[in-house]
Design an enzyme around this catalytic site. Structure first.
Site, PDB file in Angstrom:
ATOM      1  N   LYS A 227       0.825  -1.216   0.000  1.00 29.98           N
ATOM      2  CA  LYS A 227       0.000   0.000   0.000  1.00 29.98           C
ATOM      3  C   LYS A 227       0.850   1.253   0.000  1.00 29.98           C
ATOM      4  O   LYS A 227       0.420   2.305  -0.479  1.00 29.98           O
ATOM      5  CB  LYS A 227      -0.946   0.014   1.195  1.00 29.98           C
ATOM      6  N   GLY A 228       2.068   1.171   0.544  1.00 27.57           N
ATOM      7  CA  GLY A 228       3.023   2.252   0.424  1.00 27.57           C
ATOM      8  C   GLY A 228       2.695   3.511   1.192  1.00 27.57           C
ATOM      9  O   GLY A 228       2.024   3.491   2.224  1.00 27.57           O
TER      10      GLY A 228
END
Length: 254
Positions: A130-131
């Site tokens: 998801k970063g």
């Protein structure tokens, strides 16, 4: 007059008025005496005039303050020292291609929060798919193998996990900073890796967190320090620049 562009002063209402806003907590119950103490502290710190613009009791014995006032200090921006990015920022496609061409195998990254630190938001922002800040984490990269050990990992366990995974790089996040715990933990971690691995076999040691000073790499015994706001792409680009022997695939830093 041309030199004046290098001299700056904070401002709040009009340019150059020197106004700053500062927050702090005093171990005093919220009353007029506490507000007076906050003003006295602000004046001793060089704020004059100063005013308490917010005061809120934090339980029966503490008060949180926001003080607004003027300072006379000037800053010469030519004296500012920062750690500049010395590697190019690459796209995920360029990073995957560089690793595939330069290593001929996936680049292995082990990440963890060490000691008693249970705040995984930092390490997850870099590693999880998801970063952070619109960029996907290192799990997204097809040529990077990620081993996320999570929170409260002991240094011996981190060393052993890195050995078993044949890690190219170890990423450690430290959010808890009371009594400089992040510095103590990092020094312990770097010493353990240097004892456990030959110099030419030691994985790259990277630490990050909001309270780290990026200029302390040598003092803490690590290879790179990342501060607040670091994105997965910055970390991945650094790993490629440091670990992948393929200079022809790199672009100039922009």
């Amino acid at each position: 007059m041309r030199a004046s562009k290098h001299i700056v002063r904070p401002y709040g209402d009009t340019t150059g008025d020197g106004m700053v806003q500062m927050s702090f907590t005093l171990p005093l119950p919220h009353d007029k005496r506490a507000e007076g103490a906050a003003l006295l502290l602000a004046k001793k710190m060089g704020m004059d005039p100063a005013m308490v613009v917010h005061a809120k009791a934090m339980g029966p014995d503490f008060t949180f303050f926001v003080v607004y006032g003027a300072v006379q200090h000037l800053v010469d921006v030519r004296e500012v020292q920062v750690v500049e990015r010395d590697y190019p920022l690459l796209s995920p496609k360029e990073i995957n291609a560089a690793i595939k061409k330069g290593l001929h195998r996936p680049l292995v990254v082990v990440g963890a929060c060490i000691g008693t630190d249970a705040h995984t938001v930092g390490i997850d922002a870099i590693l999880n798919i998801k970063g952070f800040a619109g960029e996907k984490g290192l799990e997204y990269y097809s040529e990077i193998t990620v081993v996320n050990l999570g929170a409260q990992v002991s240094v011996p366990d981190l060393v052993e996990a890195s050995r078993l995974a044949k890690a190219d790089a170890v990423l450690v996040s430290q959010v808890v900073t009371q009594r400089d715990a992040h510095l103590t933990n990092t020094r312990e971690m770097s010493a353990a890796f240097r004892e456990a691995f030959p110099r030419d076999k030691r994985p790259l040691l990277v630490v990050g967190g909001p309270r780290f000073d990026e200029s302390m790499t040598a003092e803490l015994g690590v290879d790179r320090i990342f501060g607040k706001g670091t994105t997965p792409g910055e970390v991945a680009s650094y790993l490629v620049s440091s670990l992948v022997p393929a200079p022809s695939t790199r672009k100039k830093a922009g």
